[in-house]
Scaffold this active site. Structure first.
Site, PDB file in Angstrom:
ATOM      1  N   HIS A   9      -7.484  -5.959   0.645  1.00  0.00           N
ATOM      2  CA  HIS A   9      -6.206  -5.226   1.135  1.00  0.00           C
ATOM      3  C   HIS A   9      -5.440  -5.628   2.157  1.00  0.00           C
ATOM      4  O   HIS A   9      -4.417  -5.192   2.810  1.00  0.00           O
ATOM      5  CB  HIS A   9      -6.543  -3.709   1.383  1.00  0.00           C
ATOM      6  CG  HIS A   9      -5.601  -2.719   1.357  1.00  0.00           C
ATOM      7  ND1 HIS A   9      -4.966  -2.599  -0.041  1.00  0.00           N
ATOM      8  CD2 HIS A   9      -5.039  -1.914   2.048  1.00  0.00           C
ATOM      9  CE1 HIS A   9      -4.061  -1.443  -0.043  1.00  0.00           C
ATOM     10  NE2 HIS A   9      -4.059  -1.145   1.383  1.00  0.00           N
ATOM     11  N   ASP A  57      -9.929  -5.397  -3.705  1.00  0.00           N
ATOM     12  CA  ASP A  57      -9.536  -4.586  -2.810  1.00  0.00           C
ATOM     13  C   ASP A  57     -10.437  -3.120  -2.862  1.00  0.00           C
ATOM     14  O   ASP A  57     -10.449  -2.556  -3.756  1.00  0.00           O
ATOM     15  CB  ASP A  57      -7.945  -4.237  -3.159  1.00  0.00           C
ATOM     16  CG  ASP A  57      -7.077  -3.095  -2.266  1.00  0.00           C
ATOM     17  OD1 ASP A  57      -7.744  -2.313  -1.586  1.00  0.00           O
ATOM     18  OD2 ASP A  57      -5.900  -3.448  -2.297  1.00  0.00           O
ATOM     19  N   SER A  89       0.789  -1.256   0.109  1.00  0.00           N
ATOM     20  CA  SER A  89       0.067  -0.072   0.149  1.00  0.00           C
ATOM     21  C   SER A  89       0.856   1.260   0.028  1.00  0.00           C
ATOM     22  O   SER A  89       1.754   1.491  -0.936  1.00  0.00           O
ATOM     23  CB  SER A  89      -0.884  -0.023   1.201  1.00  0.00           C
ATOM     24  OG  SER A  89      -1.903   0.888   1.004  1.00  0.00           O
TER      25      SER A  89
END
Lengths: 285, 285
Positions: free
Chosen positions: A259, A226, A150
């Site tokens: 995620h 995600d 991320s």
């Protein structure tokens, strides 16, 4: 730059250890974790994978949740997990303690704006100060690869691409691919780097890749489910690039994954093998 | 007994899911997690490993930190991780909110003493209510094995040994082996079960094993550098037993390992393989 060992856990016949140290680049005390595989001795130093974590994380998330240490122990790769921002009461934070600015949200840039610039120099910390500390204190070689998740995927891509002589390969999970054009990036870069968007481009992996004719091998995994994919991560920006770019970049869209660290743990071994091939520890097949 | 799904994460091609439900045994709302491997379908139900966690833990610690899901997905074993005590504002807790009594510290017993007995019926919840719920709602067989860590290792051993028809094999990491003779056990059993120490023996794996001439296969892993080993865990009590006992019990003392999930993750795959052999999923070799 002395290190203080604050925690040690034997893990897969190697050691997970946490240290604190005073960072002269960040002007504060920092914590990091290192996983030393059983092969790592003064006579047989091992290469290092630097792992950059995402928003709100510390050194602990990856070490506790990713399930990377089993294969790192087999391959003989050390892993270093730094924190995600400068820390401490004296360090500036967002006035509302937002999760996406200030503490826990350093974005791996060198801040140029007050009040951030005094401490938020995470780019220099990751590229220069931390590796020097690691290489001076642990049985590791100067061979480095870099990965992250991320915000840390953004960090791994930008830091790796800007320093091709320092990192032999780059990988990322769910990276923020085009931070100059997403809310997380716009908020953080406005604060840390100011309003001139030209200054932001050095920290945007899409913008960097557009300018490069060649680069290290890159591996990206992205979950199709995600919840941050469309608004924040913008993986599609890199997908358009790769169709024009002959350099080695693999982007896997993983159907149904989100995620979380459940996603990372499902594919971390493929990333370690990718780096091991580029480090010459494994043959490509 | 309706289930409410509160979280789903794809993991190793299977699914990690969290649910809440109203427990009639515990008189409160409870949360549990299940890992369903990709093999689990209505046409091909899979066996279940129940994992009991230690003091202060919830369903999340094992699912996030143990690294069990990769091999569970390969072997086709579901994993169910319940919470470690009843929960909620109406549930009695230690007056000082101690970590080793009350919330997070159910010790897998049926409490007989006020104020605990209204909610603290974890033994019946684990043995009866939860498996009925799991078997009614998920593609699993009635084949069960049981494992756990520390207080949960105590739970796995005592619940498994008292129900040989329900659990085909038993394993434990760093279990509290002789709770009637250690501070954690004495504190919890005094509160939950009262002052008559004869009533405690049904929840002490050493005392149960002394009485048994045969039992299911048992696998125990214990770190030699576990700071709780001598005062709380008393693994030596089982070591003296096994020299007299011909039944199948393996105790591995792991040099240098501690009480943490780094230890569990280092050896969890050997426990899953042990259970897979006893479930007939793998051949012994």
């Amino acid at each position: 730059m002395s290190l203080k060992n604050i925690n040690s856990n034997k893990s897969f016949e190697g050691w997970h250890k946490q240290y604190t140290h005073t960072s002269s680049v960040l002007n504060c005390e920092m914590r990091f974790a290192i996983y030393l595989p059983p092969q790592a001795t003064i006579d047989t130093p091992v290469p290092v994978m630097y792992w950059l974590s995402g928003l709100t994380c510390s050194d602990e998330n990856f070490m506790q949740k990713a399930g990377a240490q089993k294969l790192a122990a087999e391959l003989g790769i050390a892993i270093v997990a730094p924190d995600t921002s400068p820390r401490g009461e004296e360090v500036a934070d967002d006035e509302n303690q937002a999760y996406d600015l200030g503490l826990g949200a350093g974005f791996y840039v060198n801040a140029t704006q007050a009040p951030w610039k005094k401490h938020y120099q995470m780019y220099d910390y990751i590229v220069h100060e931390l590796p020097a500390l690691i290489e001076a204190n642990f049985p590791v070689t100067k061979q480095r690869v870099i990965s992250g998740h991320s915000m840390g995927g953004h960090g791994a891509l930008t830091i790796g691409l800007r320093n091709p002589n320092l990192y032999q390969s780059i990988s990322a999970f769910s990276p923020i691919c085009n931070p100059t054009r997403c809310p997380w990036g716009e908020k953080a870069f406005s604060a840390y780097l100011g309003q001139n968007k030209e200054d932001w481009k050095a920290y945007d992996s899409y913008e960097i890749l557009v300018q490069l004719s060649q680069h290290q091998p890159i591996l990206i995994d992205q979950g199709s489910d995600d919840s941050f994919l469309k608004e924040q991560l913008k993986t599609e920006s890199l997908l358009t690039l790769t169709s024009k770019n002959t350099a080695e970049i693999t982007i896997n869209i993983r159907e149904g994954y989100d995620h979380s660290y459940y996603f990372i743990s499902s594919f971390i071994e493929s990333h370690l093998r990718f780096h091991a091939i580029n480090l010459g520890l494994l043959e490509k097949h």
